[in-house]
Motif scaffolding. Structure first.
Motif, mmCIF file in Angstrom:
data_model
loop_
_atom_site.group_PDB
_atom_site.id
_atom_site.type_symbol
_atom_site.label_atom_id
_atom_site.label_comp_id
_atom_site.label_asym_id
_atom_site.label_seq_id
_atom_site.Cartn_x
_atom_site.Cartn_y
_atom_site.Cartn_z
ATOM 1 N N HIS A 22 0.641 -3.581 2.524
ATOM 2 C CA HIS A 22 -0.453 -3.658 3.502
ATOM 3 C C HIS A 22 -1.312 -4.909 3.334
ATOM 4 O O HIS A 22 -2.523 -4.883 3.550
ATOM 5 C CB HIS A 22 -1.341 -2.412 3.398
ATOM 6 N N ASP A 25 -3.318 -5.854 6.346
ATOM 7 C CA ASP A 25 -4.421 -4.910 6.557
ATOM 8 C C ASP A 25 -5.620 -5.316 5.705
ATOM 9 O O ASP A 25 -6.768 -5.278 6.166
ATOM 10 C CB ASP A 25 -4.001 -3.479 6.180
ATOM 11 N N ARG A 80 -6.973 6.695 0.244
ATOM 12 C CA ARG A 80 -6.197 6.421 1.455
ATOM 13 C C ARG A 80 -7.048 6.657 2.697
ATOM 14 O O ARG A 80 -7.042 5.853 3.631
ATOM 15 C CB ARG A 80 -4.939 7.283 1.504
ATOM 16 N N VAL A 84 -7.888 3.655 5.336
ATOM 17 C CA VAL A 84 -7.535 3.793 6.758
ATOM 18 C C VAL A 84 -8.789 3.685 7.622
ATOM 19 O O VAL A 84 -8.785 3.014 8.655
ATOM 20 C CB VAL A 84 -6.781 5.119 7.012
ATOM 21 N N ARG A 85 -9.876 4.300 7.186
ATOM 22 C CA ARG A 85 -11.136 4.211 7.940
ATOM 23 C C ARG A 85 -11.589 2.748 8.025
ATOM 24 O O ARG A 85 -11.952 2.265 9.104
ATOM 25 C CB ARG A 85 -12.232 5.047 7.265
ATOM 26 N N TYR A 87 -9.758 0.056 7.723
ATOM 27 C CA TYR A 87 -8.809 -0.684 8.554
ATOM 28 C C TYR A 87 -9.115 -0.449 10.036
ATOM 29 O O TYR A 87 -9.175 -1.406 10.823
ATOM 30 C CB TYR A 87 -7.384 -0.250 8.213
ATOM 31 N N ASP A 88 -9.326 0.806 10.409
ATOM 32 C CA ASP A 88 -9.637 1.124 11.805
ATOM 33 C C ASP A 88 -10.958 0.481 12.230
ATOM 34 O O ASP A 88 -11.063 -0.068 13.332
ATOM 35 C CB ASP A 88 -9.672 2.633 12.023
ATOM 36 N N ARG A 99 -4.739 0.979 15.785
ATOM 37 C CA ARG A 99 -3.411 0.919 15.170
ATOM 38 C C ARG A 99 -2.494 1.943 15.824
ATOM 39 O O ARG A 99 -2.948 2.920 16.415
ATOM 40 C CB ARG A 99 -3.496 1.173 13.671
ATOM 41 N N HIS A 105 2.331 4.919 5.876
ATOM 42 C CA HIS A 105 1.409 4.402 4.841
ATOM 43 C C HIS A 105 2.016 4.565 3.487
ATOM 44 O O HIS A 105 2.442 5.482 3.025
ATOM 45 C CB HIS A 105 0.062 5.130 4.896
#
Length: 105
Positions: A22, A25, A80, A84-85, A87-88, A99, A105
Motif C-alpha cells: 500500500h 496509499d 487497519r 482505511v479511514r 486513506y478514505d 476507493r 487489504h
C-alpha cells in the motif's frame, strides 16, 4: 502509564504490509493528512497506540511525519480500520473519487 499494545514484531508486520502492498496509499495519506502535499514517497516507519510514523520524500529530502489516530488504539485490528479511514479521508481531501469497494487489504 498505559502499556503499549503493539509489540515490535506487530509493528514490523504492519509496516512491511503497508510498505509492500500500500505504498501509494501512504503517499496519499501524508499528502492530505500529514501536511506534506508535495510528498513523492512515504515509508511507514512505526506506529503506536496514538499514531503512525512515516519517512517521507519531499523535494529531494526526507522528512519525518507523524499522524495521530482518531482515538487511542488498544488492539491490532483497529490499525487497519484507522488506516482505511485515513486513506478514505485523504482521497476526499485531495478531491479523488472514493476507493473501490472490492479492493483487497
Amino acid at each position: 502509564m498505559e502499556q503499549e499494545p503493539f509489540t515490535p514484531d506487530v509493528v514490523e508486520a504492519i509496516a512491511r504490509h503497508m510498505n509492500d502492498d500500500h505504498a501509494e496509499d501512504s503517499v496519499l495519506i501524508v499528502r492530505a493528512l500529514g501536511g506534506q502535499p508535495e510528498a513523492t514517497a512515504a515509508v511507514l516507519t512505526g506506529l503506536d497506540a496514538d499514531g503512525v510514523d512515516f519517512s517521507v520524500e519531499v523535494e529531494g529530502r526526507t522528512v519525518p511525519v507523524r499522524i495521530p489516530w482518531s482515538r487511542r488504539l488498544t488492539e491490532r485490528s483497529q490499525v487497519r480500520v484507522e488506516v482505511v479511514r485515513m486513506y478514505d479521508e485523504a482521497r476526499k481531501a485531495l478531491g479523488l473519487p472514493p476507493r473501490e469497494q472490492n479492493r483487497s487489504h
